[in-house]
Design a protein around this motif. Structure first.
Motif, mmCIF file in Angstrom:
data_model
loop_
_atom_site.group_PDB
_atom_site.id
_atom_site.type_symbol
_atom_site.label_atom_id
_atom_site.label_comp_id
_atom_site.label_asym_id
_atom_site.label_seq_id
_atom_site.Cartn_x
_atom_site.Cartn_y
_atom_site.Cartn_z
ATOM 1 N N LYS A 559 0.845 -1.195 0.000
ATOM 2 C CA LYS A 559 0.000 0.000 0.000
ATOM 3 C C LYS A 559 0.879 1.242 0.000
ATOM 4 C CE LYS A 559 -3.622 -2.455 2.517
ATOM 5 N NZ LYS A 559 -4.400 -2.563 3.784
ATOM 6 N N ARG A 671 -11.845 2.789 -4.997
ATOM 7 C CA ARG A 671 -12.561 2.372 -3.795
ATOM 8 C C ARG A 671 -12.436 3.475 -2.763
ATOM 9 N NH1 ARG A 671 -14.871 -1.965 -1.450
ATOM 10 N NH2 ARG A 671 -14.453 -3.236 -3.279
ATOM 11 N N GLU A 672 -13.562 3.751 -2.099
ATOM 12 C CA GLU A 672 -13.524 4.745 -1.022
ATOM 13 C C GLU A 672 -12.773 4.151 0.170
ATOM 14 O OE1 GLU A 672 -16.422 7.564 1.751
ATOM 15 O OE2 GLU A 672 -17.291 6.396 0.093
ATOM 16 N N TRP A 673 -11.975 4.990 0.794
ATOM 17 C CA TRP A 673 -11.119 4.537 1.899
ATOM 18 C C TRP A 673 -11.381 5.389 3.128
ATOM 19 C CZ3 TRP A 673 -5.612 6.368 3.028
ATOM 20 C CH2 TRP A 673 -5.008 5.570 4.024
ATOM 21 N N ASN A 679 -8.858 -1.488 5.132
ATOM 22 C CA ASN A 679 -9.439 -1.310 3.815
ATOM 23 C C ASN A 679 -9.462 -2.622 3.045
ATOM 24 O OD1 ASN A 679 -10.262 0.430 1.512
ATOM 25 N ND2 ASN A 679 -8.368 -0.390 0.654
ATOM 26 N N GLY A 681 -8.792 -4.921 0.160
ATOM 27 C CA GLY A 681 -7.750 -4.844 -0.864
ATOM 28 C C GLY A 681 -7.545 -6.190 -1.499
ATOM 29 N N GLN A 706 -5.715 -0.989 -6.894
ATOM 30 C CA GLN A 706 -6.786 -0.156 -6.357
ATOM 31 C C GLN A 706 -6.280 1.258 -6.126
ATOM 32 O OE1 GLN A 706 -8.789 -1.352 -2.831
ATOM 33 N NE2 GLN A 706 -9.528 -3.282 -3.692
ATOM 34 N N ASN A 708 -7.274 4.135 -3.854
ATOM 35 C CA ASN A 708 -8.119 4.324 -2.670
ATOM 36 C C ASN A 708 -8.367 5.820 -2.468
ATOM 37 O OD1 ASN A 708 -5.932 1.919 -1.877
ATOM 38 N ND2 ASN A 708 -8.089 1.402 -1.659
ATOM 39 N N THR A 746 -3.064 0.639 -3.876
ATOM 40 C CA THR A 746 -2.716 -0.724 -3.500
ATOM 41 C C THR A 746 -2.225 -1.467 -4.737
ATOM 42 O OG1 THR A 746 -4.428 -0.692 -1.790
ATOM 43 C CG2 THR A 746 -3.529 -2.825 -2.405
#
Length: 785
Positions: A559, A671-673, A679, A681, A706, A708, A746
């Motif tokens: 990440k 993706r909302e984080w 989160n 992943g 991803q 985020n 990610t």
């Protein structure tokens, strides 16, 4: 005289033997004097008298040159370690000490060399120390220790300790000539110290302490009273008990036993011994000293009340030259023994079923075996499985014996049940003309050391298999001929159990051993090596770790966070906002909304991987100094580049790649984080719906990094985290509008790695005899852990 004895004597060159022994004494003297001068002890060793008296005791020379091993023989590293301990005894403010040494690194002989502490401290201060060896409860260790101390005193008892008046040393001011025994002053040797000075502590012993006085097993009953009485008698004559404790972590906490509807606390043997000694010494109880020697001293290592000396090593040693995240001897070039899983050995020997061997399943109840059989895809009965295990073990052992150079041995740790272990060995049907089997369990070997059991085997020209049950821990030393160790336990309960088992027996000087273990234990050893002995796992039953420690599951993700304050990472995120987020994400919305397609493609693509490669992000993050700064819990890793393949985590043989366009864009997902590490992943596509892919399985066969996203106020820049309140999802109508930016990306790794985080310290549990040594600050710190 028998012909055999006569022949043996004629093959000994007596003059050469005398010269060899004399040279050894001179070498020991030289090392002693050099290191004592370095430490500023103000004493020296003189070997002239001992060498001059060789002819009057030629049998000693014969015992030295004809010995079958180095038991009781002093080496430079052990002598230097013992002298470091003497220096601490003389100068350290703490009363008690610890020798931290790698497994099978000569700590026993170091403890024997502590005999020098008596004459040295006596000459310099007039204080009399009475050494008592508190060994474990194993009779085999008592047997071995008696042999070693007898040999040690035989070989070195006549070496003379002298005060070096020419050497400037502040410790000389502690010398109290008036208090020194005249016989000892005339002949200040270890032998005189034992036979004359210490004799006063035991008036019923005409020739001074016997080995039975020096060596005491830590057992319940009369042994406790015997140790206490020994200390009382010595103390009444002015002697301070010096307790030399081998493996002080052995049984070092009280037990709690259920009695009807309650629990009863039963003190451990060490608590009983310490309490009995303190009661016997009365007002002088503060004058007793203990020195522990251990490779896994989790109960003592971080206590400020205990001074610590590290065992010196040489490059001839094989083992783990670190503990608690620090190197033991930085000057020694040391490698650990080879460790591998049963699956690895199965491939190496071409014995495929060895990868499926489990003694737990072999001996399990039927319903537990059925569960195991389903896991490994074994469709036949448990009896069939047992026959396959026996055939695999037999084939592996014979192949190892055939490939070994010269006489070599294989050690198996079997069930903690002698009859079942014997039955399994019988079912291996190992040919007697190819390998000799030693069953090192049962009454026949009670009180007999491993080395002696192997030495007394019938056919010394053949490879051998030695099978152990509950033995082969801590003090048991295996000879170098044992090249392979099979440890069948599924998962070690703690680090002490892992290291002090067969893994520790494979360590030592001149050894080139391999340990075959379960995949779980082999991975734990790898992690232990990676963290240089850090506290990454439960340490022992008698200690606990302070500070966060974790050993995560293997992960295939890395990440990359925007807030890492790294210039290359910052440039990467600036470009991601401009070239990835801006074309797809709708700003000013309360929830994350984005376009789902790129042109006429059924999915979105953007230059995410290309940006990272153009900015040199991957190479940058993989640099050791950057990795240790940004990802301190990660080992070496490699981030998947655009043309790399990644193995599917759950389907062996299936490989995943990025979905790339001709211009170098790749498929990805937003993706909302929420700003925490919880989160969702993954590196596989999450395209499960018709809008992503019509074939759900195919959707999972591509790598999707991803991006985020987090929402922020465009005016103030303040982050808006309103997706959940108190863990409950908020309806989108109740959420604030805002702008969106990438806060984390990610990315997939080529191979999985395991995150490790070591704890800060280990302290004894409250019901340990060492808990009394903790300072108020340590007690408070332990309470937070």
């Amino acid at each position: 005289m028998s012909p055999i004895i006569a022949e043996k004597i004629t093959h000994i060159d007596v003059g050469e033997a005398v010269a060899k022994y004399a040279e050894h004494l001179r070498g020991i003297t030289e090392v002693f004097n050099s290191h004592a001068q370095t430490l500023g002890l103000g004493v020296r060793l003189n070997s002239d008298g001992a060498i001059h008296s060789i002819k009057s005791n030629i049998a000693r020379v014969a015992r030295f040159v004809e010995r079958v091993d180095d038991s009781g023989v002093l080496h430079d590293s052990q002598l230097m370690t013992a002298l470091d301990c003497v220096g601490e005894l003389l100068t350290a403010p703490q009363n008690n000490g610890l020798v931290l040494g790698a497994m099978q690194s000569g700590k026993t002989t170091t403890s024997l060399a502590m005999q020098f502490a008596g004459p040295i401290v006596y000459l310099l201060t007039g204080r009399c120390l009475y050494p008592i060896y508190l060994i474990t409860s194993h009779t085999s260790q008592e047997d071995q220790t008696k042999i070693e101390i007898a040999r040690f005193l035989d070989f070195y008892g006549e070496l003379t300790v002298e005060i070096d008046d020419e050497h400037s040393c502040t410790l000389i001011q502690y010398v109290k000539q008036a208090g020194i025994d005249p016989f000892f002053q005339y002949s200040p040797t270890i032998g005189t110290y034992r036979e004359h000075v210490l004799k006063k502590a035991l008036p019923d012993t005409m020739m001074g302490p016997r080995l039975d006085d020096f060596i005491q097993r830590r057992t319940n009953g009369e042994a406790i009273a015997r140790v206490a009485e020994l200390c009382r008698r010595a103390n009444s004559k002015g002697y301070a008990p010096l307790l030399i404790i081998d493996e002080p972590q052995f049984g070092a906490s009280d037990r709690f036993v259920r009695v009807e509807d309650d629990f009863e606390r039963r003190p451990c043997v060490l608590v009983k011994i310490f309490d009995a000694i303190d009661t016997a010494l009365g007002a002088d109880k503060g004058d007793r000293v203990f020195i522990g020697l251990s490779a896994t001293p989790y109960e003592l290592h971080d206590l400020e009340a205990v001074w610590e000396v590290k065992q010196y090593l040489t490059s001839a040693y094989s083992g783990f030259n670190y503990f608690g995240g620090a190197v033991i001897d930085a000057q020694a070039d040391v490698s650990p023994p080879r460790t591998m899983s049963f699956a690895n050995l199965a491939s190496e020997l071409d014995v495929p079923f060895l990868a499926k061997v489990s003694l737990q399943a072999y001996d399990a109840d039927p319903h537990l075996f059925d569960r195991f059989a389903r896991q490994i895809g074994f469709a036949e009965s448990q009896e069939c499985y047992r026959r396959e295990v026996e055939k695999a073990l037999s084939a592996a052992i014979l192949k190892l014996a055939e490939k070994g150079d010269g006489v070599m041995g294989v050690c198996l740790r079997l069930f903690n049940n002698n009859s079942r272990s014997h039955r399994l060995l019988s079912n291996l049907y190992l040919p007697a003309d190819k390998i000799e089997v030693i069953e090192y369990f049962g009454a026949e070997y009670r009180g007999k050391s491993v080395k002696r059991a192997i030495r007394q085997r019938s056919r010394k020209n053949l490879p051998f298999l030695i099978a152990v049950t509950s033995r082969a821990r801590m003090g048991d030393a295996f000879p170098n001929e044992v090249k392979w160790f099979f440890e069948f336990s599924k998962k070690a309960s703690n680090l002490n159990a892992l290291l002090q088992g067969l893994l520790g027996r494979a360590c030592g000087y001149g050894k080139k051993s391999a340990v075959v273990m379960s995949a779980e234990n082999a991975a734990l050893v790898d992690d232990y090596k990676r963290e240089q002995g850090g506290y990454i796992y439960k340490t022992s039953p008698h200690s606990h770790v302070v500070g966060t420690y974790r050993r995560g599951a293997p992960t295939t993700l890395i990440k990359v966070r925007r807030d890492s304050a790294d210039p290359i990472v910052n440039r990467f995120f600036e470009r991601v906002d401009e070239e990835v987020v801006k074309p797809f994400v709708m700003q000013g919305e309360p929830t994350l909304k984005s376009r789902r397609k790129s042109g006429d493609q059924p999915f979105r693509t953007a230059p995410l991987i290309r940006i990272a490669e153009e900015e040199g992000l991957f190479d940058h993050l993989e640099k050791r100094e950057i990795r240790e700064k940004l990802y301190p819990t990660y080992p070496d890793f490699r981030i998947a580049r655009g043309d790399d393949e990644v193995m599917h985590a759950r389907i062996p043989g299936r490989k995943l790649r990025y979905t790339m366009t001709e211009d170098g864009d790749n498929r990805f997902t937003f993706r909302e984080w929420g700003g925490d590490d919880a989160n969702h992943g993954g590196v596989r596509s999450r395209g499960y719906g018709a809008r992503d892919a019509t074939d759900r399985e195919a959707a999972g066969d591509t790598l999707e990094p991803q991006v985020n996203m987090r929402k922020f106020d465009p005016e103030s820049g303040e982050l808006i985290d309103d997706k959940r309140i108190n863990g409950v999802l908020v309806h989108k109508q109740d959420r604030r509008p805002g702008n969106w930016r990438a806060e984390m990306v990610t990315l997939p790794l080529v191979s999985p790695v395991r995150e490790l985080q070591a704890g800060e310290a280990t302290f004894p549990v409250a019901h340990s005899p060492f808990a009394k040594l903790m300072s108020p600050e340590e007690v408070a710190l332990a309470a937070t852990g």
